[in-house]
Design an enzyme around this catalytic site. Structure first.
Site, PDB file in Angstrom:
ATOM      1  CG  HIS A 172      -2.411  -2.852   0.322  1.00 42.40           C
ATOM      2  ND1 HIS A 172      -1.143  -3.539   0.155  1.00 42.40           N
ATOM      3  CD2 HIS A 172      -2.754  -2.423  -0.852  1.00 42.40           C
ATOM      4  CE1 HIS A 172      -1.313  -3.623  -1.273  1.00 42.40           C
ATOM      5  NE2 HIS A 172      -2.198  -3.217  -1.752  1.00 42.40           N
ATOM      6  CD  GLU A 173      -5.353   0.278  -1.590  1.00 40.93           C
ATOM      7  OE1 GLU A 173      -4.875   0.944  -2.668  1.00 40.93           O
ATOM      8  OE2 GLU A 173      -5.634  -1.130  -1.930  1.00 40.93           O
TER       9      GLU A 173
ATOM     10  CG  HIS B 261      -0.674   1.255  -3.554  1.00 40.37           C
ATOM     11  ND1 HIS B 261       0.590   0.603  -4.250  1.00 40.37           N
ATOM     12  CD2 HIS B 261      -1.560   0.381  -3.480  1.00 40.37           C
ATOM     13  CE1 HIS B 261       0.065  -0.813  -4.327  1.00 40.37           C
ATOM     14  NE2 HIS B 261      -1.294  -0.889  -3.781  1.00 40.37           N
TER      15      HIS B 261
ATOM     16  CG  HIS C 258       2.897   9.106  -6.394  1.00 41.29           C
ATOM     17  ND1 HIS C 258       1.585   9.694  -6.379  1.00 41.29           N
ATOM     18  CD2 HIS C 258       3.597   9.288  -7.099  1.00 41.29           C
ATOM     19  CE1 HIS C 258       1.794  10.433  -7.259  1.00 41.29           C
ATOM     20  NE2 HIS C 258       3.069  10.376  -8.065  1.00 41.29           N
TER      21      HIS C 258
END
Length: 229
Positions: A97-98, A101, A105
């Site tokens: 999940h991280e 991100h 980006h």
């Protein structure tokens, strides 16, 4: 709206507690589901970044629990110590999940860009809004503009919580798609990762609903004061 808000606030608080309790129990359960591939959260994260062609993001360990986050300023995926080191379905879900991100980006995902632009305003608003709101309520009859200023500050944090929703859901969708397409997890492990991220996302929904309800409450106070004038 006073009694109505108290009922609504109580319902949201209860729902928030239930979601948080359920999330904690889910992560505890799936933390016991050891991965057959024996990969740690850090290794999962590094592979997802590599598979997405991202070479300039570091995966690092950060102290504490539930401290996992992606920092776009220094391009780091920060994983809590448990997630970084452990080799289970919950750790895989959080790590992926991280990294979702980080992928956002890298591709210029518009909602993440918008949220990043809001951060400086939200930091200022969070510092001063409670004091401005309190002073505004106390001085409503003599200086109603002060409460309105507090409402504007609070509205900034509400917008941020709303914008956060598509960012978080999209990161989870990217994580789950990668986990599935790359056959990183077996069916039981994937189901656990999916369930973990589903409950994590609901905490953001509750936060947004609570913020919206509180904003409406302050607006009702302001409008009520103006009607009396």
């Amino acid at each position: 709206m006073g009694s109505g808000y108290l009922i609504l606030a109580g319902a949201i608080m209860l729902f928030s507690w239930l979601v948080s309790w359920r999330l904690k129990s889910k992560f505890e359960h799936y933390s016991k589901l050891h991965l057959q591939n024996n990969m740690s959260g850090a290794e999962i994260a590094e592979k997802m970044l590599a598979d997405n062609g991202i070479r300039d993001v570091r995966v690092i360990s950060t102290p504490g629990q539930l401290t996992d986050h992606y920092n776009p300023m220094d391009k780091t995926v920060n994983l809590s110590e448990a997630v970084y080191n452990q080799r289970n379905a919950a750790a895989a879900a959080v790590a992926a999940h991280e990294c979702g991100h980080a992928v956002q980006h890298a591709v210029g995902y518009e909602w993440l860009t918008m949220r990043s632009k809001l951060v400086p305003f939200v930091n200022v608003a969070s510092t001063y809004m409670q004091w401005v709101l309190l002073a505004g309520i106390l001085m409503l009859n003599t200086f109603p503009g002060l409460l309105l200023a507090g409402i504007v500050l609070f509205a900034a944090t509400t917008v941020f919580s709303i914008v956060t929703l598509p960012v978080e859901y999209d990161a989870s969708n990217r994580a789950l798609a990668w986990l599935k397409n790359k056959n990183m997890l077996n069916p039981a492990e994937y189901a656990g990762a999916e369930d973990s991220l589903k409950w994590a996302a609901r905490t953001y929904v509750v936060a947004a609903l609570g913020s919206i309800a509180t904003l409406l409450y302050y607006l009702s106070i302001y409008l009520g004061g103006n009607r009396r004038d």
